[in-house]
Design a protein around this motif. Structure first.
Motif, PDB file in Angstrom:
ATOM      1  N   GLN A   1     -12.592 -22.784  -8.436  1.00  0.00           N
ATOM      2  CA  GLN A   1     -13.419 -23.491  -7.789  1.00  0.00           C
ATOM      3  C   GLN A   1     -12.739 -24.047  -6.478  1.00  0.00           C
ATOM      4  O   GLN A   1     -13.710 -24.301  -5.382  1.00  0.00           O
ATOM      5  CB  GLN A   1     -13.646 -24.808  -8.674  1.00  0.00           C
ATOM      6  CG  GLN A   1     -14.346 -24.349  -9.784  1.00  0.00           C
ATOM      7  CD  GLN A   1     -16.117 -24.610 -10.113  1.00  0.00           C
ATOM      8  OE1 GLN A   1     -16.421 -25.594  -9.590  1.00  0.00           O
ATOM      9  NE2 GLN A   1     -16.703 -23.878 -10.556  1.00  0.00           N
TER      10      GLN A   1
ATOM     11  N   GLU B   1     -13.570 -17.442 -12.145  1.00  0.00           N
ATOM     12  CA  GLU B   1     -12.853 -18.370 -13.218  1.00  0.00           C
ATOM     13  C   GLU B   1     -12.292 -17.690 -14.253  1.00  0.00           C
ATOM     14  O   GLU B   1     -11.161 -17.769 -14.835  1.00  0.00           O
ATOM     15  CB  GLU B   1     -13.772 -19.458 -13.741  1.00  0.00           C
ATOM     16  CG  GLU B   1     -14.250 -20.681 -12.769  1.00  0.00           C
ATOM     17  CD  GLU B   1     -15.116 -20.372 -11.880  1.00  0.00           C
ATOM     18  OE1 GLU B   1     -15.882 -19.115 -11.941  1.00  0.00           O
ATOM     19  OE2 GLU B   1     -15.707 -21.168 -11.387  1.00  0.00           O
TER      20      GLU B   1
ATOM     21  N   THR C   1     -18.007 -20.082  -9.894  1.00  0.00           N
ATOM     22  CA  THR C   1     -18.065 -19.113  -8.909  1.00  0.00           C
ATOM     23  C   THR C   1     -18.083 -17.611  -8.949  1.00  0.00           C
ATOM     24  O   THR C   1     -18.060 -16.651  -8.233  1.00  0.00           O
ATOM     25  CB  THR C   1     -16.733 -19.362  -7.947  1.00  0.00           C
ATOM     26  OG1 THR C   1     -15.635 -18.949  -8.839  1.00  0.00           O
ATOM     27  CG2 THR C   1     -16.597 -20.708  -7.624  1.00  0.00           C
TER      28      THR C   1
ATOM     29  N   GLU D   1     -17.996 -31.415 -15.234  1.00  0.00           N
ATOM     30  CA  GLU D   1     -18.967 -30.471 -14.685  1.00  0.00           C
ATOM     31  C   GLU D   1     -20.185 -31.227 -13.950  1.00  0.00           C
ATOM     32  O   GLU D   1     -20.846 -30.177 -13.240  1.00  0.00           O
ATOM     33  CB  GLU D   1     -19.734 -29.683 -16.113  1.00  0.00           C
ATOM     34  CG  GLU D   1     -20.448 -30.416 -16.866  1.00  0.00           C
ATOM     35  CD  GLU D   1     -21.144 -29.498 -17.721  1.00  0.00           C
ATOM     36  OE1 GLU D   1     -20.916 -28.637 -18.206  1.00  0.00           O
ATOM     37  OE2 GLU D   1     -22.484 -30.091 -17.936  1.00  0.00           O
TER      38      GLU D   1
ATOM     39  N   TYR E   1     -21.754 -25.236 -11.116  1.00  0.00           N
ATOM     40  CA  TYR E   1     -21.666 -24.047 -10.639  1.00  0.00           C
ATOM     41  C   TYR E   1     -20.465 -23.065 -11.278  1.00  0.00           C
ATOM     42  O   TYR E   1     -19.392 -23.840 -11.196  1.00  0.00           O
ATOM     43  CB  TYR E   1     -21.695 -24.282  -8.854  1.00  0.00           C
ATOM     44  CG  TYR E   1     -21.463 -23.073  -7.959  1.00  0.00           C
ATOM     45  CD1 TYR E   1     -22.204 -21.847  -8.060  1.00  0.00           C
ATOM     46  CD2 TYR E   1     -20.218 -22.927  -7.429  1.00  0.00           C
ATOM     47  CE1 TYR E   1     -21.831 -20.792  -7.251  1.00  0.00           C
ATOM     48  CE2 TYR E   1     -20.135 -21.709  -6.471  1.00  0.00           C
ATOM     49  CZ  TYR E   1     -20.777 -20.654  -6.661  1.00  0.00           C
ATOM     50  OH  TYR E   1     -20.556 -19.664  -5.579  1.00  0.00           O
TER      51      TYR E   1
ATOM     52  N   CYS F   1     -14.124 -28.299 -13.666  1.00  0.00           N
ATOM     53  CA  CYS F   1     -13.628 -27.298 -14.722  1.00  0.00           C
ATOM     54  C   CYS F   1     -14.068 -27.521 -16.149  1.00  0.00           C
ATOM     55  O   CYS F   1     -13.376 -27.453 -16.954  1.00  0.00           O
ATOM     56  CB  CYS F   1     -12.091 -27.026 -14.621  1.00  0.00           C
ATOM     57  SG  CYS F   1     -10.949 -28.648 -14.789  1.00  0.00           S
TER      58      CYS F   1
ATOM     59  N   ILE G   1     -18.964 -24.505  -1.317  1.00  0.00           N
ATOM     60  CA  ILE G   1     -19.672 -25.480  -2.164  1.00  0.00           C
ATOM     61  C   ILE G   1     -19.987 -26.794  -1.532  1.00  0.00           C
ATOM     62  O   ILE G   1     -21.182 -27.037  -1.670  1.00  0.00           O
ATOM     63  CB  ILE G   1     -18.744 -25.762  -3.520  1.00  0.00           C
ATOM     64  CG1 ILE G   1     -18.517 -24.632  -4.273  1.00  0.00           C
ATOM     65  CG2 ILE G   1     -19.268 -27.032  -4.270  1.00  0.00           C
ATOM     66  CD1 ILE G   1     -17.577 -24.788  -5.319  1.00  0.00           C
TER      67      ILE G   1
ATOM     68  N   ILE H   1     -16.621 -30.191  -7.413  1.00  0.00           N
ATOM     69  CA  ILE H   1     -15.872 -29.011  -7.988  1.00  0.00           C
ATOM     70  C   ILE H   1     -15.445 -29.340  -9.193  1.00  0.00           C
ATOM     71  O   ILE H   1     -15.139 -30.573  -9.725  1.00  0.00           O
ATOM     72  CB  ILE H   1     -14.510 -28.381  -7.015  1.00  0.00           C
ATOM     73  CG1 ILE H   1     -13.940 -29.576  -7.001  1.00  0.00           C
ATOM     74  CG2 ILE H   1     -14.924 -28.073  -5.950  1.00  0.00           C
ATOM     75  CD1 ILE H   1     -12.210 -29.189  -6.451  1.00  0.00           C
TER      76      ILE H   1
END
Ligand code: PLP
Length: 377
Positions: A251, A14, A11, A185, A9, A191, A258, A189
């Motif tokens: 995130q 980022e 947002t 990923e 996901y 990155c 989330i 949450i």
């Protein structure tokens, strides 16, 4: 439309924060966004100190260095886990003593830990599988009685909790001496690649900063505690760049949204899988009374491997992509020759019979219903 197992996901904020990091000119590690993330995790979850890392694997490697694991030490680790949980300790020379899972849940069987302890045992590493807590009162009790460290591999367990016998609810990752999280990923949450080390044991805080920054006392220097910095201990470059931290910050800002969405889908599965898959027999995930569920993963336990294979194939034919999970590490190509031969039957059962259903932020239950079609399986 195909329903993949996972879809990371984004947002939308980022790239905004990455742009800000880039235009500020500070893109190496430990800048503004790294500090935002550290402050957030320390404030929200009460971790004594946190350090962002390039992965959960890196945070586990830092743990092994912090605990001064050396050849000949023994470390107790569940067999049903990701390779990194064991690899980080193996690399420092530890012998991995694999433990079995519980019959009703994939977490380490707390009642079978004590029999594995020897004078060489240094630490117990627990994995909160699917974000559901291990029984931490029992585990911390065993560790205290035997003088052992506890590391929580909380890779899947962000924003999940454990309620102790004293009735106090504690965030996972705040209980062991150390805890590690993943922002890969595939996690709630993320990155892309990233992780976090939480240091709850005050004795380990000073060295953690040094190990994080290539064995130097750079952090103390910037706080004005020493007048020059240099090589003072072991370590590596464990810190991520500000690009990753900026991504993660976006995130973190949306974590409540989330988690809420993922939990809705999890609950929907829990209520509907019996009807959706009525020709199959399986058991659903069990959440002990002391644990919360953070919507990380929804899985089914089949009663035999063939049924699981048939289930995965039947869903694939409908463009839905469930996947199985870990293969017991005590039977892995790499470690089986080093394992002491004890059978770990629950770990094998989850290796052979557990299947995870698609679960990601954007997934809507109606998409599953549509993909499966009129006829239930
Ligand atoms: C995902 C995961 C890891 C590894 O995380 P990385 O950030 O990819 O290194 C380790 N342990 C468990 C239990 C995991 O689920």
């Amino acid at each position: 439309m195909a329903i993949p197992f996972n879809k990371p996901y984004i947002t939308g904020r980022e790239v905004h924060y990455i742009y800000d990091a880039v235009s500020s000119g500070h893109i190496s590690g430990n800048g503004k966004y790294t500090k935002f993330c550290h402050e957030y995790f320390e404030r929200k979850y009460g971790f004594k100190k946190t350090l962002l890392t390039t992965s959960c694997t890196a945070a586990l490697e830092m743990s092994a260095l912090l605990l001064k694991i050396k050849p000949g030490d023994e470390v107790i680790i569940p067999s049903f886990t990701f390779v990194s949980t064991a690899l980080a300790f193996y690399r420092e020379g530890a012998r991995i003593i694999f433990a079995d899972s519980k019959s009703d849940q994939p977490c380490i069987d707390e009642d079978k830990i004590e029999e594995l302890i020897t004078p060489k045992t240094k630490a117990i590493i627990v994995v909160h599988y699917a974000g559901v807590a291990c029984d931490m009162d029992k585990i911390m009790g065993i560790a205290t009685r035997n003088g052992l460290f506890v590391v929580e591999d909380a890779a899947q367990a962000i924003d999940s909790y454990y309620t102790g016998r004293d009735g106090i609810r504690k965030p996972l990752g705040s209980i062991g001496n150390l805890a590690t999280f993943s922002f890969h990923e595939t996690k709630n949450i993320q990155c892309g690649e990233g992780g976090l080390l939480a240091i709850n044991d005050p004795r380990l805080i000073e060295r953690s900063e040094i190990i994080w920054e290539k064995g130097t006392n750079r952090a103390q220097f910037f706080r004005g505690e020493v007048d020059k910095y240099g090589w003072v201990d072991t370590g590596s470059s464990f810190l991520p760049s500000e690009i990753s931290a900026a991504f993660l910050w976006a995130q973190i800002e949306e974590i409540a949204k989330i988690q809420g969405k993922r939990l809705n889908t999890w609950n929907w599965y829990h209520e509907n899988v019996d009807d959706l898959f009525e020709s199959y027999s399986f058991s659903k995930p069990y959440t002990p009374g002391y644990a919360t569920n953070n919507g990380h993963m929804f899985y089914l336990n089949f009663f035999c491997a063939n049924e699981r294979t048939r289930f995965i194939q039947e869903l694939k034919d409908k463009n839905v992509y469930p996947v199985f999970h870990y293969q017991s590490l005590h039977k892995s190509k790499f470690y089986k020759k080093l394992h002491d031969g004890r059978p770990l039957k629950n770990a094998d059962k989850y290796s052979d019979c557990l299947v995870r259903l698609p679960l990601y932020y954007e997934l809507e239950p109606y998409q599953i219903v549509e993909a499966l079609g009129e006829k239930s399986l």
